[in-house]
Design an enzyme around this catalytic site. Structure first.
Site, PDB file in Angstrom:
ATOM      1  N   ARG A 150     -13.631  -5.528   3.913  1.00 23.84           N
ATOM      2  CA  ARG A 150     -12.303  -5.340   4.715  1.00 23.84           C
ATOM      3  C   ARG A 150     -12.730  -5.748   6.131  1.00 23.84           C
ATOM      4  O   ARG A 150     -12.052  -5.467   7.209  1.00 23.84           O
ATOM      5  CB  ARG A 150     -11.953  -4.256   4.689  1.00 23.84           C
TER       6      ARG A 150
ATOM      7  N   TRP B 118     -11.510  12.030   8.637  1.00 23.45           N
ATOM      8  CA  TRP B 118     -10.213  11.931   8.618  1.00 23.45           C
ATOM      9  C   TRP B 118      -9.650  10.615   8.039  1.00 23.45           C
ATOM     10  O   TRP B 118      -8.806  10.528   7.002  1.00 23.45           O
ATOM     11  CB  TRP B 118      -9.509  11.732  10.159  1.00 23.45           C
TER      12      TRP B 118
ATOM     13  N   GLU C 173      -8.943   1.771  -1.417  1.00 25.63           N
ATOM     14  CA  GLU C 173      -9.959   1.472  -0.301  1.00 25.63           C
ATOM     15  C   GLU C 173     -10.699   2.733   0.293  1.00 25.63           C
ATOM     16  O   GLU C 173     -10.113   3.791   0.088  1.00 25.63           O
ATOM     17  CB  GLU C 173      -8.674   1.087   0.704  1.00 25.63           C
TER      18      GLU C 173
ATOM     19  N   GLU D 175     -13.489  -1.790   6.948  1.00 20.81           N
ATOM     20  CA  GLU D 175     -12.648  -1.863   8.171  1.00 20.81           C
ATOM     21  C   GLU D 175     -13.593  -1.247   9.549  1.00 20.81           C
ATOM     22  O   GLU D 175     -13.011  -1.689  10.524  1.00 20.81           O
ATOM     23  CB  GLU D 175     -11.280  -1.196   8.075  1.00 20.81           C
TER      24      GLU D 175
ATOM     25  N   HIS E  36      -9.233   6.653   2.584  1.00 23.44           N
ATOM     26  CA  HIS E  36      -9.565   6.782   4.085  1.00 23.44           C
ATOM     27  C   HIS E  36     -11.045   7.708   4.249  1.00 23.44           C
ATOM     28  O   HIS E  36     -10.964   8.721   4.969  1.00 23.44           O
ATOM     29  CB  HIS E  36      -8.543   7.540   4.937  1.00 23.44           C
TER      30      HIS E  36
ATOM     31  N   ASP F 229      -5.308   3.795   0.005  1.00 21.63           N
ATOM     32  CA  ASP F 229      -6.398   4.138   0.937  1.00 21.63           C
ATOM     33  C   ASP F 229      -6.762   5.413   0.981  1.00 21.63           C
ATOM     34  O   ASP F 229      -5.875   6.320   1.289  1.00 21.63           O
ATOM     35  CB  ASP F 229      -5.878   3.595   2.347  1.00 21.63           C
TER      36      ASP F 229
ATOM     37  N   ARG G  89       0.785  -1.222   0.170  1.00 25.73           N
ATOM     38  CA  ARG G  89       0.191   0.028   0.032  1.00 25.73           C
ATOM     39  C   ARG G  89       0.888   1.117  -0.079  1.00 25.73           C
ATOM     40  O   ARG G  89       1.867   1.352   0.988  1.00 25.73           O
ATOM     41  CB  ARG G  89      -0.958   0.095   1.212  1.00 25.73           C
TER      42      ARG G  89
ATOM     43  N   GLU H 125      -4.349  -7.401   5.269  1.00 31.61           N
ATOM     44  CA  GLU H 125      -3.369  -6.228   5.531  1.00 31.61           C
ATOM     45  C   GLU H 125      -2.315  -6.524   6.710  1.00 31.61           C
ATOM     46  O   GLU H 125      -2.741  -7.482   7.833  1.00 31.61           O
ATOM     47  CB  GLU H 125      -4.164  -5.091   5.835  1.00 31.61           C
TER      48      GLU H 125
ATOM     49  N   TYR I 190      -3.354  11.686   6.672  1.00 35.63           N
ATOM     50  CA  TYR I 190      -3.561  10.222   6.884  1.00 35.63           C
ATOM     51  C   TYR I 190      -2.541   9.419   6.226  1.00 35.63           C
ATOM     52  O   TYR I 190      -2.273   9.665   4.690  1.00 35.63           O
ATOM     53  CB  TYR I 190      -4.921   9.936   6.583  1.00 35.63           C
TER      54      TYR I 190
HETATM   55  C1  GCO Z   1      -5.886   0.917   7.332  1.00 39.32           C
HETATM   56  C2  GCO Z   1      -6.648   1.565   8.382  1.00 39.32           C
HETATM   57  C3  GCO Z   1      -6.053   2.302   9.638  1.00 39.32           C
HETATM   58  C4  GCO Z   1      -6.918   2.857  10.431  1.00 39.32           C
HETATM   59  C5  GCO Z   1      -6.820   2.478  11.848  1.00 39.32           C
HETATM   60  C6  GCO Z   1      -7.652   3.214  12.926  1.00 39.32           C
HETATM   61  O1  GCO Z   1      -6.130   0.723   6.433  1.00 39.32           O
HETATM   62  O2  GCO Z   1      -5.216  -0.081   8.079  1.00 39.32           O
HETATM   63  O3  GCO Z   1      -7.261   2.586   7.490  1.00 39.32           O
HETATM   64  O4  GCO Z   1      -4.946   3.097   9.348  1.00 39.32           O
HETATM   65  O5  GCO Z   1      -6.841   4.354  10.227  1.00 39.32           O
HETATM   66  O6  GCO Z   1      -6.777   1.316  11.940  1.00 39.32           O
HETATM   67  O7  GCO Z   1      -7.638   2.901  14.157  1.00 39.32           O
HETATM   68 MG    MG Z   2      -7.846   1.703   5.853  1.00 37.45          MG
END
Ligand code: GCO
Ligand code: MG
Length: 403
Positions: free
Chosen positions: A284, A403, A237, A263, A213, A211, A147, A340, A159
């Site tokens: 995920r 975020w 992602e 996630e 995010h 990602d 990634r 991951e 991020y």
């Molecule tokens: C990822 C996630 C993490 C999250 C984190 C928050 O893809 O691994 O986006 O980076 O931001 O797990 O607690």
């Molecule tokens: Mg993520």
């Protein structure tokens, strides 16, 4: 086999973890991860104050029934705190059952569907060139899937850009959350340049992931997916926040870049439309936040018939107990996609000794009975909980953003 004791262990060996330990009258114990980054103590209380009193005296072998008892029995369904607590109980019971039968957990889940589990690591840098160097480092370690995230010119922080080389740890101790400033325009103009540069440097043989995010709207995500198409990402992602499942329909109409999300989901109901409409390619959801092994298998089984594969979250805030459980799940489930793998710090690995291993970009859970992970409670006690928050994000004009 009866549950005779259970306790919650909260520790911070480099970062906070919440672990449930269940003990039976046969002297077998099992572990479950219950860590919810930034809201850890809410889950610890849910377990200690509300679930543990219900577990003592129950039959440890009745995993499905215990899951339904805790889920339906609460009356208040779903939500990350409830589901992380149920996940921990479920994981610990699977650990106990596999240990009592003397087999690694994946054998109870149907046995291995593959030899080992493809994982992706996290390369990041303040600039494109730093990110190119970080990807090269991961390739040297044997990773086949990486990634890539980079700082964005004109934005002070964002991020996904780690402070250290191997560990990305966004939660910060002390005071209020750190604030980032965000510009969708700068990001959308920049991100394709990063992947053009990476493909030029490394060719087509490595899997590249990214990602977003949760920070885009569907039409912005559609533009990004389209602009990234020439660089053949393994996935894009969290292009948009997942609460509105229909948002993915719009993205899907515009791009062939594969999409991953989930996630932050905690039940099958968060992804039912996404899966049944084939709006995503990878789901995920994880053992720790989506109801343990029991519920994650149901999500994977639904996904299988719609050609959606798994891609479990595996950031550092998911403990080695979750990582071990994920690897047993990944090894056994037919429609596995990728896992991951953000390495934990040495302190964390010492508190949670484990049998899982990494070699040449693949992982294996090991063949120890159960999950193959334990907790060194004496060492854990040396690292007390430290309050920490994830950062927040604001647009340049001060508006709160994802975020
Ligand atoms: C990822 C996630 C993490 C999250 C984190 C928050 O893809 O691994 O986006 O980076 O931001 O797990 O607690
Ligand atoms: Mg993520």
């Amino acid at each position: 086999m009866k549950i005779t004791d259970a306790k919650v262990i909260v520790c911070s060996p480099g970062r906070n973890f919440v672990t449930l330990k269940i003990v039976t009258d046969e002297g077998i114990h099992g572990l479950g991860d219950a860590t919810l980054n930034g809201r850890e103590l809410a889950v610890a209380s849910y377990l200690t104050d509300h679930l543990i009193p219900l577990l003592i005296g129950r039959d440890a072998d009745r995993i499905e029934d215990t899951w339904q008892y805790l889920y339906k029995g609460a009356y208040w369904r779903r939500g990350p705190v409830t589901m992380s607590a149920i996940s921990a109980v479920d994981t610990a019971l699977w650990d106990i059952k596999a240990k009592s039968l003397g087999v690694p957990l994946y054998q109870l889940l149907g046995g291995a569907s593959r030899d080992s589990v493809l994982v992706y690591g996290h390369a990041s840098g303040a600039t494109i060139e730093d990110t190119v160097a970080a990807v090269a480092d991961y390739l040297k370690l044997g990773y086949k899937a990486i990634r890539a995230q980079s700082g964005i010119p004109g934005l002070a922080s964002t991020y996904g850009v780690g402070r250290g080389k191997m560990y990305y740890e966004p939660a910060e101790e002390g005071g209020a959350p750190v604030e980032n400033l965000w510009s969708t325009e700068k990001y959308l103009n920049f991100a394709p340049q990063l992947f053009a540069r990476l493909r030029k440097e490394f060719g087509e043989d490595i899997h590249l992931l990214h990602d977003a995010h949760h920070r885009l709207t569907p039409i912005e995500a559609a533009r990004l997916g389209k602009n990234l198409e020439p660089f053949h990402l393994f996935w894009l992602e969290d292009p948009v926040a997942g609460e509105l499942q229909e948002g993915f329909h719009l993205i899907r109409q515009h791009t062939t870049t594969p999409l991953a999300v989930g996630e932050v989901f905690d039940t099958i109901y968060d992804c039912q439309q996404l899966i049944q409409n084939q709006w995503i390619d990878y789901i995920r959801t994880t053992v720790v936040h989506a109801g343990g092994i029991t519920h994650l298998r149901k999500i994977a089984n639904l996904a299988e018939i719609y050609h959606v594969r798994t891609g479990c979250h595996g950031a550092t805030d998911l403990s080695p107990v979750c990582m071990a459980a994920a690897l047993h799940f990944d090894l056994s489930v037919h429609n596995f996609g990728i896992q991951e793998y953000m390495r934990h710090s040495d302190q964390t690995d010492q508190v949670f000794p484990h049998s899982y291993t990494f070699a040449e970009g693949f992982m294996h859970p090991g063949d120890a009975p159960g999950l193959g992970v334990d907790i060194n409670e004496a060492l854990a006690a040396k690292y007390p909980y430290r309050r920490a928050y994830l950062p927040i994000n604001r647009k340049l004009d001060g508006t709160m953003h994802s975020w």
